[in-house]
Structure formats: C-alpha cells, structure tokens
Design a protein around this motif. Structure first.
Motif, PDB file in Angstrom:
ATOM      1  N   CYS A 202     -19.503  45.709  18.861  1.00  0.00           N
ATOM      2  CA  CYS A 202     -20.798  45.421  19.561  1.00  0.00           C
ATOM      3  C   CYS A 202     -22.115  44.590  18.604  1.00  0.00           C
ATOM      4  O   CYS A 202     -21.445  44.390  17.101  1.00  0.00           O
TER       5      CYS A 202
ATOM      6  N   ALA B 158     -23.480  50.996  23.237  1.00  0.00           N
ATOM      7  CA  ALA B 158     -23.028  49.691  23.148  1.00  0.00           C
ATOM      8  C   ALA B 158     -21.324  49.210  23.496  1.00  0.00           C
ATOM      9  O   ALA B 158     -20.575  48.408  23.610  1.00  0.00           O
TER      10      ALA B 158
ATOM     11  N   GLU C  91     -26.090  41.416  25.547  1.00  0.00           N
ATOM     12  CA  GLU C  91     -24.536  40.700  25.260  1.00  0.00           C
ATOM     13  C   GLU C  91     -24.399  39.347  24.950  1.00  0.00           C
ATOM     14  O   GLU C  91     -25.313  38.419  25.022  1.00  0.00           O
TER      15      GLU C  91
ATOM     16  N   SER D 286     -28.360  39.313  18.040  1.00  0.00           N
ATOM     17  CA  SER D 286     -28.750  40.460  18.473  1.00  0.00           C
ATOM     18  C   SER D 286     -30.440  40.555  18.793  1.00  0.00           C
ATOM     19  O   SER D 286     -30.749  40.982  19.476  1.00  0.00           O
TER      20      SER D 286
ATOM     21  N   ARG E  22     -21.967  44.067  23.940  1.00  0.00           N
ATOM     22  CA  ARG E  22     -23.253  44.823  23.647  1.00  0.00           C
ATOM     23  C   ARG E  22     -23.986  44.870  23.265  1.00  0.00           C
ATOM     24  O   ARG E  22     -23.925  44.616  21.663  1.00  0.00           O
TER      25      ARG E  22
END
Length: 228
Positions: A163, A156, A121, A116, A137
């Motif tokens: 996500c 997201a 993504e 992240s 994402r």
C-alpha cells in the motif's frame, strides 16, 4: 504442522539469525542504491521464527555489521542488540501479527509518495498490479511511528501485499526479503508509470478491467518463487 517443525520455527538458531541479518542489511542498502530512500529513511525487517530482525533507528545502512543486529518479539520486546529498533516498528509488528508475512520493506520512494498525495489508490495501470492483490490503496496520513499509522496501514493492506502511505511512502510484505523488495520496486515503477501517463494534457490513461486484472493475478501467483 508437526511438533518438530513448530520447535524449529520457534528456535531457528544463531546461524539462521546471522544469515537473515546479512540479507536484511543488503536489502536495506539496496533501497538506498536504487533511490527508494534517502539517508536512513525507510526500514526493513524479516521474521526468523518468533523473532523479528529490524533495521535500527538512525544508523546508515552501509555501516551496519553483524554486531549491530536488532531483534524483537512480536510484542516489541527487544531480544537482540543494544541499538534502538526503527521508529516504524509498530507498522512492521502489525503486519507480522495480522498476516503470514516473512519480510517487510518500507520506503520513501519519490513517485509512489507523489501518488499518495493525489489519489485514494494507485489505479490498475499495469498487470503487475496483480502481485499486490489489486490496486494499491492509500492509507490516510498519521504521524510516523504511531499506532494510528499502523492501524491505517492495516486497513489499506486488506487483501493486499502493498500500500501507499499518504504524504509518506510505501509498505510491502512478502514471504521473503527478495519478494517484499520486488513488490516495492514494482509499486514504485507503476507509480512512475501512472504519473507519466497522467501528465499528458487532455488524455486519460487506459486502465485494466477487473477481469483483466483477475487474469493477471492468476498468472502471477508464485511470481518470483523458486520451483521445487
């Protein structure tokens, strides 16, 4: 949906709540055993009728008992218990209000959190990307427990069941706790896979094409669900 079924959904009964709470506690404990969270970080919830059972704030999961159950309605009003709900309640409720989710798992998994911080993504490195509806994402960073974070997460999650939260962790949901947890575990595994492949100098990992990913998604429909 018949009127009888609607009534059953609204009022699931005490036995159903107790069973769901026991499964929730076991799932929360599993996130610790599997190294997806440390201490009391992360949180888990499950919907039973119009009640959302959720892990309480600041209590070690292995100390939770039936009397520690915490439940709220979809507006966040507390219906069950005296302990405070997790501070991440806005994220959980946002998912229940905007999807057909039956359960939500939020973790601070190491590899997924690392991803992240690096990319917008997680690329399609493996066909199990299909169980999330496509590449996971990354929701832009926002302070934990805020409506801003919940809103970023919802964007997201558009057309996805999982996500990443930037510099924070993961969120997945499913029809059941077992399905939501499996999606979390797969997301962490794929994050580790991508980081491992990306660590080799002068090499770029191969990715699945959109066509290959669609084929995998079709085959993965119903993955982990019991057949009648």
């Amino acid at each position: 949906m018949t009127e009888q079924r609607q009534d059953a959904v609204r009022d699931p009964g005490q036995d159903a709540v107790e069973r769901a709470w026991a499964e929730l506690v076991e799932t929360a404990c599993r996130t610790v055993r599997d190294g997806l969270v440390v201490g009391t970080s992360g949180n888990v919830s499950v919907r039973v009728g119009d009640t959302v059972l959720v892990t309480p704030s600041g209590v070690p999961y292995d100390r939770l008992t039936a009397k520690d159950a915490v439940g709220v309605d979809l507006q966040g009003r507390q219906l069950i218990g005296d302990l405070s709900p997790t501070s991440e309640l806005p994220m959980h409720l946002a998912i229940y209000r905007n999807t057909a989710a039956g359960a939500v798992v939020h973790t601070h998994a190491v590899h997924a959190t690392a991803v992240s911080m690096l990319v917008p993504e997680l690329p399609a490195v493996h066909y199990m990307t299909g169980i999330l509806g496509g590449p996971a994402r990354v929701a832009p960073y926002a302070l934990y427990g805020t409506e801003e974070l919940a809103e970023n997460m919802l964007h997201a999650l558009r057309d996805r069941t999982g996500c990443l939260l930037q510099n924070h962790g993961t969120v997945t949901y499913g029809d059941s706790l077992s399905q939501a947890y499996d999606r979390t575990a797969q997301l962490e595994w794929m994050s580790r896979l991508w980081l491992t492949a990306s660590s080799l100098p002068a090499h770029t990992p191969t990715l699945l094409s959109p066509v290959q990913l669609r084929e995998a998604e079709e085959r993965l429909r119903g993955y982990g669900q019991r057949r009648d």
